[in-house]
Motif scaffolding. Structure first.
Motif, PDB file in Angstrom:
ATOM      1  N   ASP A   1       0.822  -1.205   0.000  1.00 52.43           N
ATOM      2  CA  ASP A   1       0.000   0.000   0.000  1.00 52.43           C
ATOM      3  C   ASP A   1       0.854   1.252   0.000  1.00 52.43           C
ATOM      4  O   ASP A   1       1.990   1.259   0.488  1.00 52.43           O
ATOM      5  CB  ASP A   1      -0.893   0.019   1.249  1.00 52.43           C
ATOM      6  CG  ASP A   1      -1.906  -1.109   1.265  1.00 52.43           C
ATOM      7  OD1 ASP A   1      -2.195  -1.656   0.171  1.00 52.43           O
ATOM      8  OD2 ASP A   1      -2.397  -1.460   2.359  1.00 52.43           O
TER       9      ASP A   1
ATOM     10  N   MET B   1      -2.724  10.162   1.218  1.00 49.05           N
ATOM     11  CA  MET B   1      -1.484   9.908   0.493  1.00 49.05           C
ATOM     12  C   MET B   1      -1.571  10.446  -0.938  1.00 49.05           C
ATOM     13  O   MET B   1      -2.639  10.826  -1.418  1.00 49.05           O
ATOM     14  CB  MET B   1      -1.161   8.415   0.491  1.00 49.05           C
ATOM     15  CG  MET B   1      -1.077   7.798   1.878  1.00 49.05           C
ATOM     16  SD  MET B   1       0.043   8.671   3.011  1.00 49.05           S
ATOM     17  CE  MET B   1       1.620   8.402   2.199  1.00 49.05           C
TER      18      MET B   1
ATOM     19  N   LEU C   1      -3.930   4.833   0.435  1.00 46.57           N
ATOM     20  CA  LEU C   1      -4.741   5.126   1.611  1.00 46.57           C
ATOM     21  C   LEU C   1      -4.978   6.621   1.802  1.00 46.57           C
ATOM     22  O   LEU C   1      -4.377   7.469   1.129  1.00 46.57           O
ATOM     23  CB  LEU C   1      -4.072   4.522   2.846  1.00 46.57           C
ATOM     24  CG  LEU C   1      -3.833   2.999   2.792  1.00 46.57           C
ATOM     25  CD1 LEU C   1      -3.304   2.495   4.132  1.00 46.57           C
ATOM     26  CD2 LEU C   1      -5.112   2.254   2.399  1.00 46.57           C
ATOM     27  N   ASP C   2      -5.862   6.930   2.735  1.00 47.30           N
ATOM     28  CA  ASP C   2      -6.273   8.320   3.000  1.00 47.30           C
ATOM     29  C   ASP C   2      -5.072   9.242   3.180  1.00 47.30           C
ATOM     30  O   ASP C   2      -4.117   8.910   3.892  1.00 47.30           O
ATOM     31  CB  ASP C   2      -7.123   8.375   4.283  1.00 47.30           C
ATOM     32  CG  ASP C   2      -8.487   7.726   4.091  1.00 47.30           C
ATOM     33  OD1 ASP C   2      -8.885   7.537   2.934  1.00 47.30           O
ATOM     34  OD2 ASP C   2      -9.137   7.418   5.107  1.00 47.30           O
TER      35      ASP C   2
ATOM     36  N   ASP D   1       1.104   4.236   1.945  1.00 47.90           N
ATOM     37  CA  ASP D   1       0.659   4.684   3.258  1.00 47.90           C
ATOM     38  C   ASP D   1       1.791   5.450   3.926  1.00 47.90           C
ATOM     39  O   ASP D   1       2.784   5.806   3.277  1.00 47.90           O
ATOM     40  CB  ASP D   1       0.193   3.496   4.110  1.00 47.90           C
ATOM     41  CG  ASP D   1       1.258   2.407   4.229  1.00 47.90           C
ATOM     42  OD1 ASP D   1       2.450   2.708   3.978  1.00 47.90           O
ATOM     43  OD2 ASP D   1       0.916   1.255   4.567  1.00 47.90           O
TER      44      ASP D   1
ATOM     45  N   ASN E   1      -3.272  -0.684  -2.120  1.00 43.58           N
ATOM     46  CA  ASN E   1      -4.194   0.438  -2.033  1.00 43.58           C
ATOM     47  C   ASN E   1      -3.424   1.757  -1.942  1.00 43.58           C
ATOM     48  O   ASN E   1      -2.234   1.766  -1.635  1.00 43.58           O
ATOM     49  CB  ASN E   1      -5.090   0.298  -0.795  1.00 43.58           C
ATOM     50  CG  ASN E   1      -5.852  -1.005  -0.777  1.00 43.58           C
ATOM     51  OD1 ASN E   1      -6.752  -1.223  -1.572  1.00 43.58           O
ATOM     52  ND2 ASN E   1      -5.491  -1.886   0.157  1.00 43.58           N
TER      53      ASN E   1
END
Length: 462
Positions: A190, A214, A211-212, A192, A209
């Motif tokens: 991810d 980033m 993530l929030d 992150d 993913n």
């Protein structure tokens, strides 16, 4: 008693000979050697079809013309070519399945190679086969043309002279027999706090993913295998979001190329190219090209969606009456922006003309007085301003040209919906709009006679 003399006819180009054999009139039969000697007497030296002569004898073919000798046209050699050992035809669009779903997993914009991997083999041109006529006059075949050695970066040619091998790992591309291997940033996890933000000069592949909070930026393409949350993704040449966007009203996706996503929810998306996805939900989406919603859903629910060149969808809005706005074409503000830029460019050009006149005056004084003012601060200031204004004018003209291309691309833009448009949807074409008050089936919204109209295109239950 001697055998009768067969008749021989040779074509004008001396490429074919035909023989007509009369009956012998005796128990004695012709022989291949005899018929061959007859051909030699008629100046047929090569190309004799012995099988045809034997067939005449075995089947007693008399008083019938038979092809018995044939020349050969030269067969030119084949040109040399490169056999590429990597995929040169990448799939940049999602593939629609038989059940109506869309495969976003196998979209492929990047072909990767490893150091030491063979990437190409050169097959040299062949010599070809010479031709000849029946008089043994030969016509030379052309040898196949050879290609120059493979050009590009990131590979080497081996000692055999025909095999090419990657010297670095990365993204490989081929165009007109030029191969380049570019550096690729690949993250197996991810994006992150532990990985940090990515800002890369090249292509980026994320196998996890984003993530929030980033950010992933690249001058090339960006491919993300899983979900983008409330994050920023900016891929100049293109973006592939295999897992879609769960933006939480904080995701921002940008590109100058095409964007493909499994779904886009609660996100702000903008590109100069096209967008393809399965669904939009409460998002703000802009495309300088076309937008296509496909797959089983193929829907736009909530938010605003604009495409300069047109929108295709299966459904717009929902049965709950979600406020959904879709628009195509250009707004009046684009024309106003062009006029404003044009005025500013003209003002700059007038100022530039005055500066050039001032520089001419300096040149005149220099010639009259025999002095040099090239290092004079006043003259240097004029030169700098001339350079600045020239660059600014060029930028304004380029911006105007880009806007004019947007207007040109918007010609005949329409919104096409193959299933339902629900109440609560508003559809705009250029500056005109229609608010849908009743559910509509299989319709197209477009300009007609200067006004926006809604036209039936036939309903499909798929």
């Amino acid at each position: 008693m001697p055998l009768p003399m067969p008749d021989v006819r040779i074509t004008e180009d001396y490429m074919e000979a035909y023989m007509t054999v009369p009956p012998t009139g005796t128990p004695e039969k012709y022989t291949v050697e005899y018929l061959t000697e007859v051909l030699h007497l008629n100046h047929v030296k090569i190309g004799i079809l012995t099988e045809s002569l034997q067939k005449i004898i075995d089947n007693n073919i008399y008083n019938k013309e038979v092809l018995v000798a044939q020349g050969a046209e030269p067969q030119d050699g084949k040109d040399g070519y490169f056999e590429y050992l990597f995929d040169t035809e990448l799939s940049q669009k999602p593939i629609e399945q038989a059940d109506g779903s869309v495969d976003y997993k196998n979209i492929k914009m990047i072909e990767l190679v490893e150091p030491g991997q063979k990437i190409a083999i050169y097959h040299p041109g062949t010599a070809g086969t010479n031709g000849y006529n029946l008089a043994a006059q030969f016509r030379l075949a052309k040898r196949g043309a050879e290609l120059p050695p493979l050009k590009g970066t990131g590979f080497e040619r081996l000692e055999d002279g025909i095999t090419y091998r990657a010297t670095v790992g990365g993204k490989i591309t081929e165009l007109n027999n030029r191969v380049n291997i570019f550096q690729v940033h690949e993250l197996y996890g991810d994006v992150d706090l532990s990985s940090g933000n990515i800002d890369f000069n090249g292509d980026v592949i994320v196998h996890g993913n984003v993530l929030d909070g980033m950010s992933v930026k690249a001058t090339g393409t960006i491919t993300i295998d899983k979900v983008v949350e409330s994050a920023c993704v900016d891929g100049r040449k293109g973006v592939i979001l295999r897992g879609g966007v769960l933006g939480k009203n904080g995701a921002k996706i940008r590109s100058k190329g095409n964007i493909t996503a499994q779904f886009i929810e609660y996100a702000d998306v903008k590109t100069e190219g096209d967008i393809e996805a399965d669904s939009f939900l409460d998002s703000h989406v802009y495309a300088g090209g076309k937008i296509k919603l496909n797959g089983k859903k193929g829907c736009i629910v909530g938010g605003t969606t604009h495409a300069v060149r047109g929108i295709e969808a299966r459904a717009i809005g929902n049965s709950a009456g979600a406020n959904t706005e879709v628009s195509v074409g250009v707004h009046q503000t684009v024309y106003e922006q062009i006029q404003m830029i044009d005025r500013e460019a003209r003002d700059d050009e007038r100022q530039l003309q005055r500066i050039e006149e001032g520089l001419v005056q300096f040149e005149t004084i220099m010639r009259q007085k025999g002095l040099s003012f090239r290092d004079d601060p006043r003259r240097m200031a004029l030169v700098k301003e001339k350079v600045r204004l020239s660059a600014q004018i060029a930028g304004r003209r380029e911006e105007m040209q880009a806007l004019q291309q947007v207007i040109s691309a918007s010609t005949a833009a329409c919104v096409q919906v193959v299933k339902f448009v629900y109440p609560g949807a508003r559809v705009c074409v250029d500056e005109q709009n229609i608010r849908v008050k009743e559910t509509q089936r299989a319709v197209e919204f477009k300009k007609y006679m200067g006004r926006i109209g809604m036209f039936n295109i036939g309903y499909t239950s798929n």
